[in-house]
Design a protein around this motif. Structure first.
Motif, PDB file in Angstrom:
ATOM      1  N   ARG A 112       0.824  -1.201   0.000  1.00  0.00           N
ATOM      2  CA  ARG A 112       0.000   0.000   0.000  1.00  0.00           C
ATOM      3  C   ARG A 112       0.858   1.251   0.000  1.00  0.00           C
ATOM      4  N   THR A 113       0.273   2.322  -0.476  1.00  0.00           N
ATOM      5  CA  THR A 113       0.849   3.652  -0.353  1.00  0.00           C
ATOM      6  C   THR A 113      -0.307   4.605  -0.127  1.00  0.00           C
ATOM      7  N   GLY A 114      -0.259   5.366   0.946  1.00  0.00           N
ATOM      8  CA  GLY A 114      -1.383   6.228   1.297  1.00  0.00           C
ATOM      9  C   GLY A 114      -2.654   5.406   1.456  1.00  0.00           C
ATOM     10  N   PRO A 115      -3.759   5.847   0.855  1.00  0.00           N
ATOM     11  CA  PRO A 115      -5.022   5.114   0.972  1.00  0.00           C
ATOM     12  C   PRO A 115      -5.178   4.014  -0.066  1.00  0.00           C
ATOM     13  N   LEU A 116      -4.163   3.842  -0.911  1.00  0.00           N
ATOM     14  CA  LEU A 116      -4.272   2.923  -2.036  1.00  0.00           C
ATOM     15  C   LEU A 116      -3.575   1.597  -1.739  1.00  0.00           C
ATOM     16  N   HIS A 117      -4.301   0.504  -1.920  1.00  0.00           N
ATOM     17  CA  HIS A 117      -3.751  -0.834  -1.739  1.00  0.00           C
ATOM     18  C   HIS A 117      -3.664  -1.515  -3.101  1.00  0.00           C
ATOM     19  N   LEU A 118      -2.505  -2.086  -3.422  1.00  0.00           N
ATOM     20  CA  LEU A 118      -2.345  -2.866  -4.640  1.00  0.00           C
ATOM     21  C   LEU A 118      -2.239  -4.329  -4.254  1.00  0.00           C
ATOM     22  N   VAL A 119      -3.172  -5.118  -4.747  1.00  0.00           N
ATOM     23  CA  VAL A 119      -3.324  -6.494  -4.295  1.00  0.00           C
ATOM     24  C   VAL A 119      -3.351  -7.429  -5.490  1.00  0.00           C
ATOM     25  N   PRO A 120      -2.606  -8.528  -5.451  1.00  0.00           N
ATOM     26  CA  PRO A 120      -2.674  -9.507  -6.542  1.00  0.00           C
ATOM     27  C   PRO A 120      -4.096 -10.003  -6.747  1.00  0.00           C
ATOM     28  N   GLU A 121      -4.475 -10.164  -7.977  1.00  0.00           N
ATOM     29  CA  GLU A 121      -5.818 -10.632  -8.306  1.00  0.00           C
ATOM     30  C   GLU A 121      -6.125 -11.953  -7.618  1.00  0.00           C
ATOM     31  N   TRP A 122      -5.114 -12.809  -7.511  1.00  0.00           N
ATOM     32  CA  TRP A 122      -5.334 -14.131  -6.931  1.00  0.00           C
ATOM     33  C   TRP A 122      -5.510 -14.093  -5.404  1.00  0.00           C
ATOM     34  N   ARG A 124      -7.696 -11.704  -4.126  1.00  0.00           N
ATOM     35  CA  ARG A 124      -8.900 -10.893  -3.998  1.00  0.00           C
ATOM     36  C   ARG A 124      -9.843 -11.438  -2.915  1.00  0.00           C
ATOM     37  N   ALA A 125     -10.028 -12.747  -2.890  1.00  0.00           N
ATOM     38  CA  ALA A 125     -11.022 -13.337  -1.985  1.00  0.00           C
ATOM     39  C   ALA A 125     -10.581 -13.294  -0.523  1.00  0.00           C
ATOM     40  N   THR A 126      -9.289 -13.176  -0.261  1.00  0.00           N
ATOM     41  CA  THR A 126      -8.808 -13.259   1.118  1.00  0.00           C
ATOM     42  C   THR A 126      -8.297 -11.933   1.678  1.00  0.00           C
ATOM     43  N   TYR A 127      -8.076 -10.953   0.835  1.00  0.00           N
ATOM     44  CA  TYR A 127      -7.489  -9.691   1.313  1.00  0.00           C
ATOM     45  C   TYR A 127      -8.543  -8.863   2.043  1.00  0.00           C
ATOM     46  N   LEU A 129      -9.576  -5.299   3.225  1.00  0.00           N
ATOM     47  CA  LEU A 129      -9.307  -3.885   2.966  1.00  0.00           C
ATOM     48  C   LEU A 129      -9.812  -3.044   4.134  1.00  0.00           C
ATOM     49  N   PRO A 130      -8.941  -2.191   4.706  1.00  0.00           N
ATOM     50  CA  PRO A 130      -9.396  -1.312   5.780  1.00  0.00           C
ATOM     51  C   PRO A 130     -10.521  -0.393   5.297  1.00  0.00           C
ATOM     52  N   GLU A 131     -11.430  -0.093   6.183  1.00  0.00           N
ATOM     53  CA  GLU A 131     -12.585   0.728   5.832  1.00  0.00           C
ATOM     54  C   GLU A 131     -12.149   2.104   5.343  1.00  0.00           C
ATOM     55  N   GLY A 132     -12.774   2.557   4.274  1.00  0.00           N
ATOM     56  CA  GLY A 132     -12.508   3.882   3.745  1.00  0.00           C
ATOM     57  C   GLY A 132     -11.314   3.973   2.820  1.00  0.00           C
ATOM     58  N   GLU A 133     -10.635   2.861   2.544  1.00  0.00           N
ATOM     59  CA  GLU A 133      -9.472   2.911   1.666  1.00  0.00           C
ATOM     60  C   GLU A 133      -9.788   2.265   0.318  1.00  0.00           C
ATOM     61  N   LYS A 134      -8.864   2.410  -0.622  1.00  0.00           N
ATOM     62  CA  LYS A 134      -9.089   1.978  -2.000  1.00  0.00           C
ATOM     63  C   LYS A 134      -8.200   0.786  -2.329  1.00  0.00           C
ATOM     64  N   VAL A 135      -8.710  -0.093  -3.192  1.00  0.00           N
ATOM     65  CA  VAL A 135      -7.916  -1.248  -3.588  1.00  0.00           C
ATOM     66  C   VAL A 135      -7.930  -1.415  -5.099  1.00  0.00           C
ATOM     67  N   LEU A 136      -6.769  -1.723  -5.645  1.00  0.00           N
ATOM     68  CA  LEU A 136      -6.639  -2.048  -7.056  1.00  0.00           C
ATOM     69  C   LEU A 136      -6.109  -3.472  -7.139  1.00  0.00           C
ATOM     70  N   TYR A 137      -6.893  -4.357  -7.749  1.00  0.00           N
ATOM     71  CA  TYR A 137      -6.473  -5.739  -7.926  1.00  0.00           C
ATOM     72  C   TYR A 137      -5.718  -5.844  -9.250  1.00  0.00           C
ATOM     73  N   VAL A 138      -4.529  -6.429  -9.185  1.00  0.00           N
ATOM     74  CA  VAL A 138      -3.635  -6.415 -10.346  1.00  0.00           C
ATOM     75  C   VAL A 138      -3.145  -7.813 -10.660  1.00  0.00           C
ATOM     76  N   ASP A 139      -3.203  -8.164 -11.940  1.00  0.00           N
ATOM     77  CA  ASP A 139      -2.501  -9.336 -12.448  1.00  0.00           C
ATOM     78  C   ASP A 139      -1.612  -8.842 -13.576  1.00  0.00           C
ATOM     79  N   PRO A 140      -0.311  -8.623 -13.300  1.00  0.00           N
ATOM     80  CA  PRO A 140       0.559  -8.004 -14.296  1.00  0.00           C
ATOM     81  C   PRO A 140       0.984  -8.925 -15.421  1.00  0.00           C
ATOM     82  N   GLY A 141       0.667 -10.227 -15.334  1.00  0.00           N
ATOM     83  CA  GLY A 141       1.223 -11.140 -16.315  1.00  0.00           C
ATOM     84  C   GLY A 141       2.716 -11.273 -16.069  1.00  0.00           C
ATOM     85  N   MET A 142       3.437 -11.812 -17.018  1.00  0.00           N
ATOM     86  CA  MET A 142       4.867 -12.054 -16.826  1.00  0.00           C
ATOM     87  C   MET A 142       5.737 -10.858 -17.175  1.00  0.00           C
ATOM     88  N   ALA A 143       5.196  -9.896 -17.929  1.00  0.00           N
ATOM     89  CA  ALA A 143       6.103  -8.897 -18.486  1.00  0.00           C
ATOM     90  C   ALA A 143       5.738  -7.472 -18.156  1.00  0.00           C
TER      91      ALA A 143
END
Length: 312
Positions: A112-122, A124-127, A129-143
């Protein structure tokens, strides 16, 4: 792992099962930047560079179909990288069968940085997220980027700071060299209105679109395949993001500066700290030539620098 949008190198589709692994451990901090630059020039390739950002030591790894190919590729690499001692050679080992196209997941964990959380897509079901904050689920692939690289983190911090100074609602954003779409999608998630991303690599655009769809922003952020000139043609925005290496930034300085609206921000990243002074001076000279007015800010993290140019 050395990951990022602009100065990163990864092995790609050439990896499969039953590989030979070539390992050169404990590379000194002096060797890391030039070797990283060389691998970026060679990308995509079978070599990757893992860096301990605390000790600044690194480990070079390569994965190959057989020992002969591993040795041949090592000879080719060592000839191009003269800093390797003549007696230097990698350790070769056989790696157990596994799905190499999933291996990158081992190196990407929630952060995380500030209110933003970056979370692996895989995750998603277990993460949680603190109340009032933002999450971006990411699957970057290999490259493509996970956001872990300093250059991406610096840009994310700039977006957060900019949106704290000015209401982001209604602001427009263009992410040039969007990679996996993290910066553009984060800007949208944090409140920006019209957001676009552009990358010269069609695979990057594909991954960005997939990440947008996975986060419910498929219709909110547009991604297109184009170079900087084409991506910025007749375009302007309140926030222009460019996480690209320094020489490319300088080559497109006028285009980038002209794309920034009044009171807007141009965030430049992908700049090695040793290149920062020269890059800043080049942009200031271009600003003077264009008879424009910008406020320049600089922020460093490790060996990387981020430059912010705020249009008056």
């Amino acid at each position: 792992l050395a990951l990022g949008n602009s100065r990163s190198c990864y092995w790609r589709d050439s990896l499969s099962r039953g590989m030979i692994k070539a390992t050169l451990p404990l590379l000194s901090s002096e060797l890391i930047p030039p070797l990283e630059d060389l691998l970026c020039e060679l990308a995509p390739c079978n070599w990757c560079l893992q860096i301990n950002r605390l000790s600044d030591e690194g480990t070079l790894e390569g994965f190959f179909d057989n020992r002969e190919r591993a040795l041949a590729e090592w000879t080719s690499l060592s000839q191009r990288f003269s800093a390797f001692a003549e007696s230097c050679s990698p350790e070769l080992s056989t790696v157990e069968d596994r799905d190499w196209k999933e291996a990158y997941k081992e190196h990407f964990h929630p952060w995380r940085t500030g209110p933003l959380h970056l979370v692996p897509e895989w995750e998603r079901a277990t993460y949680v997220l603190p109340e009032g904050e933002k999450v971006l689920y990411v699957d970057p692939g290999m490259a493509f980027g996970t956001g872990l690289h300093e250059t991406t983190r610096l840009c994310l911090d700039v977006i957060i700071d900019f949106f704290e100074e000015i209401d982001p609602r209604g602001l427009s954003c263009i992410d040039v060299g969007c990679g996996s779409g993290i910066l553009a999608l984060s800007a949208r998630l944090l409140g920006a209105g019209n957001v676009k991303g552009v990358d010269i690599d069609p695979d990057a655009v594909r991954i960005s679109i997939e990440n947008a769809t996975a986060n419910g922003m498929g219709g909110d952020v547009s991604f297109t395949t184009n170079d900087i000139a084409g991506g910025l043609f007749s375009e302007s925005a309140d926030l222009v993001l460019a996480n690209i290496q320094a020489d490319v930034l300088c080559a497109n300085a006028e285009l980038l500066l002209r794309a920034v609206r009044s009171q807007g921000l141009l965030a430049l990243s992908g700049i090695l700290s040793i290149e920062a002074k020269k890059t800043a001076e080049f942009f200031q000279e271009t600003i003077h030539r264009l008879d424009s007015s910008f406020i320049l800010r600089r922020k460093d993290e490790g060996e990387w620098t981020q430059l912010s140019l705020i249009r008056k």
